[in-house]
Design a protein around this motif. Structure first.
Motif, PDB file in Angstrom:
ATOM      1  N   SER A   1       0.833  -1.212   0.000  1.00 55.32           N
ATOM      2  CA  SER A   1       0.000   0.000   0.000  1.00 55.32           C
ATOM      3  C   SER A   1       0.866   1.261   0.000  1.00 55.32           C
ATOM      4  CB  SER A   1      -0.952   0.003   1.192  1.00 55.32           C
ATOM      5  OG  SER A   1      -0.209  -0.178   2.371  1.00 55.32           O
ATOM      6  N   ARG A   2       2.180   1.086   0.231  1.00 62.03           N
ATOM      7  CA  ARG A   2       3.081   2.245   0.135  1.00 62.03           C
ATOM      8  C   ARG A   2       3.601   2.438  -1.287  1.00 62.03           C
ATOM      9  NH1 ARG A   2       7.647   2.478   4.523  1.00 62.03           N
ATOM     10  NH2 ARG A   2       8.216   0.595   3.373  1.00 62.03           N
ATOM     11  N   SER A   3       3.602   1.363  -2.074  1.00 61.15           N
ATOM     12  CA  SER A   3       4.123   1.485  -3.440  1.00 61.15           C
ATOM     13  C   SER A   3       2.999   1.641  -4.473  1.00 61.15           C
ATOM     14  CB  SER A   3       5.013   0.297  -3.787  1.00 61.15           C
ATOM     15  OG  SER A   3       4.310  -0.907  -3.671  1.00 61.15           O
TER      16      SER A   3
ATOM     17  N   THR B   1       3.061  -7.071 -10.641  1.00 63.18           N
ATOM     18  CA  THR B   1       3.520  -7.097  -9.256  1.00 63.18           C
ATOM     19  C   THR B   1       3.687  -8.540  -8.795  1.00 63.18           C
ATOM     20  OG1 THR B   1       1.449  -7.276  -8.016  1.00 63.18           O
ATOM     21  CG2 THR B   1       1.978  -5.108  -8.927  1.00 63.18           C
ATOM     22  N   ASP B   2       4.077  -8.709  -7.532  1.00 63.64           N
ATOM     23  CA  ASP B   2       4.221 -10.059  -6.997  1.00 63.64           C
ATOM     24  C   ASP B   2       2.867 -10.645  -6.588  1.00 63.64           C
ATOM     25  OD1 ASP B   2       4.233  -7.992  -5.186  1.00 63.64           O
ATOM     26  OD2 ASP B   2       5.478  -9.024  -3.717  1.00 63.64           O
ATOM     27  N   LEU B   3       1.782  -9.869  -6.727  1.00 65.19           N
ATOM     28  CA  LEU B   3       0.454 -10.404  -6.411  1.00 65.19           C
ATOM     29  C   LEU B   3      -0.416 -10.602  -7.655  1.00 65.19           C
ATOM     30  CD1 LEU B   3      -0.492  -8.380  -3.174  1.00 65.19           C
ATOM     31  CD2 LEU B   3       0.655 -10.600  -3.352  1.00 65.19           C
TER      32      LEU B   3
ATOM     33  N   ILE C   1      -5.037  -8.630  -2.415  1.00 67.08           N
ATOM     34  CA  ILE C   1      -4.483  -7.616  -3.326  1.00 67.08           C
ATOM     35  C   ILE C   1      -5.076  -6.238  -2.983  1.00 67.08           C
ATOM     36  CG2 ILE C   1      -6.114  -7.821  -5.273  1.00 67.08           C
ATOM     37  CD1 ILE C   1      -3.606  -7.728  -7.120  1.00 67.08           C
ATOM     38  N   GLN C   2      -6.343  -6.211  -2.572  1.00 66.07           N
ATOM     39  CA  GLN C   2      -6.952  -4.936  -2.163  1.00 66.07           C
ATOM     40  C   GLN C   2      -6.235  -4.354  -0.942  1.00 66.07           C
ATOM     41  OE1 GLN C   2      -9.781  -2.716  -3.319  1.00 66.07           O
ATOM     42  NE2 GLN C   2      -8.225  -1.720  -2.071  1.00 66.07           N
ATOM     43  N   GLU C   3      -5.963  -5.234   0.025  1.00 66.03           N
ATOM     44  CA  GLU C   3      -5.299  -4.804   1.252  1.00 66.03           C
ATOM     45  C   GLU C   3      -3.934  -4.172   0.976  1.00 66.03           C
ATOM     46  OE1 GLU C   3      -4.285  -7.652   4.707  1.00 66.03           O
ATOM     47  OE2 GLU C   3      -6.462  -7.772   4.370  1.00 66.03           O
TER      48      GLU C   3
ATOM     49  N   LEU D   1      -9.689  -0.844  -5.405  1.00 72.42           N
ATOM     50  CA  LEU D   1      -9.396  -1.534  -6.668  1.00 72.42           C
ATOM     51  C   LEU D   1     -10.674  -1.975  -7.369  1.00 72.42           C
ATOM     52  CD1 LEU D   1      -6.512  -4.073  -6.012  1.00 72.42           C
ATOM     53  CD2 LEU D   1      -6.531  -2.251  -7.714  1.00 72.42           C
ATOM     54  N   ARG D   2     -10.602  -1.943  -8.690  1.00 73.03           N
ATOM     55  CA  ARG D   2     -11.662  -2.583  -9.463  1.00 73.03           C
ATOM     56  C   ARG D   2     -11.053  -3.771 -10.206  1.00 73.03           C
ATOM     57  NH1 ARG D   2     -14.162   0.216 -13.196  1.00 73.03           N
ATOM     58  NH2 ARG D   2     -12.551   1.797 -13.429  1.00 73.03           N
TER      59      ARG D   2
END
Lengths: 280, 254
Positions: B149-151, B185-187, B213-215, B221-222
């Motif tokens: 959530s920081r990136s 990303t990694d997710l 992924i939302q967290e 996110l959509r």
């Protein structure tokens, strides 16, 4: 007077307090020995210019040599931060550092303009970027022929440029090869110029179109074998990645940094002694 | 074979997006790792350009810096810095720009300059390097970044390199072509939604839930209507990648 001289004499004669100074070399052929000698001679108030400040400018900034930095990417390549550079910008240590921040393409265009006697470099760039909001040295102009909006950046014309090259001949003609970065432009845009070389030879045997700087555009040529260490010199030695990795912990702490610099650079007489202390 | 780590997953997914014979302007780190993985697997004729001036580099080990000797020795051509940016990038010869960043936002703008205020930053990052012009001039940009959530933030603190700016047709109106085609990303994988150009989730890596992924994302996110699960890495992808890393580590230890 012969162009071939010692590095000590060349720095003494051509680099003055308050000068704008560019030490160029893109990862390859970084003039470390010259940077160390500038610090040993206690130059102050320099306006440093370099696309990628690298460890050498991290050291010079941390030692308080610089009042200003013009740059485009200030990291430790493949490792992370330049901690002295960060400390200067974030905490103003050892004193505030004015920054003129650009991008690689615009620095390249600015050096090219400087070498070509033009007042500015032009490129397609910075559209949508926040950099022009903070840096008045990035502006936009309209092409008089097509009406297109283009980025403009003032030419770079350093008081002194310093580069490291592989070879010079006895007259002072210089030959470099491999990743040549922006060195030719840095030399041709500068008022004065010093070149350190791996070796001085009888003949360069340079093929046509090689990157040769004729002696008459160079003020001083100094033989400093290994002078680009810990960066590298194609045909002579490889990049010492371990030094770059170790720099991360040395430079993190102000005291550790100052001690390291004192012992390795300030208390040694030349680059050879620096190498000996580093390896001991 | 041992399961892929999140970083391996991200690298393999990025490599899969690179087509054979594409001309790819590559940043150091994971972009370089992923492009070389592509070259050693499905894209043997991919052309890798590094900003140090090496055109068509074919390194056997991964470079630590953008200008390692390995790149120059294995390149088809080594050109100067003014030339690499003017003739090769600005001249329109680059299909894919492949970038990392410290932050990316919901309209795929990239920040590699500062966290916090520009004049007195909380964290001073390395800065632009070649990124603003790569992001502006490549026909397409791929972004690779570790998910947190920081990136992945609603708005980047500083736009170093333009993505879709304020979304919609803002990028086009500013006079830029191309743009980010995916953020890997990694997710999972996020892509700009047609029209709005807001990043939406297109792929989730195996074992990653929508909640997770939302967290790890700084805006609501959509998800694309066709959101899918990423195909597991094959043994061959994993072994080529692991061999490349092992070769690199043993060369660096010497």
């Amino acid at each position: 007077m012969s162009k071939i001289t010692s590095l000590t004499d060349a720095i003494h004669e051509y680099v003055h307090d308050g000068d704008s100074v560019a030490l160029e070399g893109f990862t390859h052929l970084i003039p470390y020995a010259a940077g160390h000698e500038i610090m040993r001679q206690g130059r102050r108030d320099l306006a440093l210019v370099r696309m990628t400040p690298d460890l050498i400018y991290d050291q010079m900034i941390g030692m308080g040599c610089a009042r200003k930095l013009t740059f485009s990417w200030g990291g430790n390549p493949g490792v992370g931060s330049l901690h002295r550079f960060r400390d200067a910008v974030e905490k103003r240590w050892p004193h505030p550092l004015e920054i003129d921040e650009r991008s690689h393409a615009s620095m390249a265009a600015a050096y090219t303009a400087g070498a070509a006697g033009l007042p500015m470099g032009i490129l397609r760039g910075f559209v949508g970027s926040d950099l022009p909001k903070y840096n008045p040295n990035i502006r936009f102009v309209e092409c008089p022929f097509t009406g297109e909006k283009l980025a403009a950046t003032p030419a770079i014309n350093p008081d002194v440029s310093i580069i490291h090259a592989q070879k010079a001949d006895r007259k002072g003609n210089v030959l470099l090869w491999g990743i040549v970065g922006v060195q030719k432009e840095a030399v041709l845009s500068a008022k004065r110029c010093i070149v350190t070389v791996e070796e001085i030879v009888d003949t360069l045997n340079a093929p046509p179109n090689a990157c040769v700087l004729p002696s008459w555009v160079v003020d001083a040529v100094c033989e400093v074998p290994g002078g680009a260490f810990p960066s590298y010199s194609d045909g002579y030695y490889d990049r010492d990645n371990a030094v770059y990795i170790e720099w991360d912990s040395i430079s993190k702490d102000r005291d550790a940094f100052s001690e390291w610099m004192k012992f390795h650079v300030m208390e040694t007489n030349n680059f050879e002694e620096f190498r000996e202390r580093l390896e001991s | 074979m041992k399961e892929a780590t999140p970083t391996e997953m991200m690298t393999i997914v990025a490599a899969r997006r690179l087509k054979n014979r594409a001309t790819c302007f590559v940043g150091i780190g994971i972009p370089s790792m992923a492009s070389n993985l592509a070259r050693l697997t499905h894209a043997p004729e991919i052309v890798l350009i590094y900003e140090s001036g090496t055109v068509g580099a074919k390194p056997t080990i991964l470079p630590l810096s953008i200008g390692d000797g390995e790149l120059a020795e294995t390149a088809d051509a080594v050109v100067s810095t003014p030339e690499i940016f003017a003739y090769w990038l600005q001249g329109g010869r680059v299909d894919i720009g492949f970038l990392g960043a410290a932050q990316v936002d919901r309209f795929a703008n990239l920040n590699s300059t500062v966290i916090g205020d520009y004049a007195s930053p909380k964290v001073r990052l390395p800065g632009a390097g070649g990124a603003p012009e790569i992001a502006a001039l490549a026909k397409e940009t791929l972004v690779i970044i570790k998910h947190s959530s920081r990136s992945l933030v609603d708005r980047v603190d500083f736009i170093t390199s333009a993505g879709y700016l304020d979304g919609g047709d803002a990028r086009q109106k500013a006079g830029l072509r191309g743009g980010p085609s995916a953020v890997i990303t990694d997710l999972g994988v996020l892509v700009p939604e047609e029209g709005a150009n807001e990043l939406v989730v297109e792929q989730l890596h195996p074992g990653v839930s929508r909640e997770r992924i939302q967290e790890a994302t700084g805006w609501e996110l959509r998800f694309s209507d066709t959101v899918s699960e990423t195909e597991e890495p094959t043994d061959s992808e994993l072994s080529v990648l692991r061999n490349l890393i092992a070769r690199t580590e043993s060369a660096r230890a010497r």
